[in-house]
Design a protein around this motif. Sequence first.
Motif, PDB file in Angstrom:
ATOM      1  N   SER A  26     -67.527 -31.777   1.279  1.00 47.00           N
ATOM      2  CA  SER A  26     -66.425 -30.940   1.921  1.00 47.00           C
ATOM      3  C   SER A  26     -66.609 -29.405   1.800  1.00 47.00           C
ATOM      4  N   ASP A  32     -64.659 -27.277   4.229  1.00 47.36           N
ATOM      5  CA  ASP A  32     -63.291 -27.422   4.184  1.00 47.36           C
ATOM      6  C   ASP A  32     -63.073 -27.081   2.828  1.00 47.36           C
ATOM      7  N   LYS A  35     -59.934 -29.174   1.013  1.00 47.93           N
ATOM      8  CA  LYS A  35     -60.263 -30.500   0.646  1.00 47.93           C
ATOM      9  C   LYS A  35     -61.262 -30.556  -0.651  1.00 47.93           C
ATOM     10  N   ALA A  36     -62.312 -29.694  -0.490  1.00 48.39           N
ATOM     11  CA  ALA A  36     -62.983 -29.553  -1.890  1.00 48.39           C
ATOM     12  C   ALA A  36     -62.238 -29.097  -2.858  1.00 48.39           C
TER      13      ALA A  36
END
Length: 211
Positions: A26, A32, A35-36
């Motif tokens: 991610s 992203d 999300k990470a």
Amino acid sequence: LYEKAANGTTDEKDRIELLNEVALISEEIIGDAAKAIGYYERILALDPVYAAALDALEKLYEREERWADLAVLLEKRLAMATEDEALDIKLALGRIYLDRLHQPAGAIGHLEDVLSRRESDTEARHLVERLLDIGDLRLRAAHILEHVYEGRDEIRHLVRVLEIRREGAANEDERRELLRRISVLRDERLRDDAGAFASLAELVPLEPEDG
């Protein structure tokens, strides 16, 4: 695929490793950050001292300007840091609380700890000097800087913070003692005759009468 596998396994170590893989994908491949961050936070919920997740979140929170989350994370890292690491973390926290979160009361304790161990730390000193302009922290900042300036023999700065302490003295005994110190420093170290005389003129009415 990694996320499904992580959700499907009951082994905590395997779950952490799979979540770390999907977090890396991610962050580095998809790009992203949100999300990470979510995946790294899930790792820490399973293992609060998982170093890879702590390091990654510290960078991501800073990059995404999530200052409150970064402060919480750094406060947690203090418990597992060496003494030198802790001082660096405390300096970073002082900077974040003062400049990013605008919570100077959260900064002063950390900066005091830094200067008690590293009185020559220029950044910590400058940050505390800014606290001299904040009313309810002014006296505490003056106390902190008094020891720094005394240790570094910076007499003009020392007199300045002693004057601040004199303004906020809790009683006449404390005020007398501060005025004595100020007058001596102005006379003997700064060669400021007018300043020394002004301090003495303020001191004389406070001296107890004989008999």
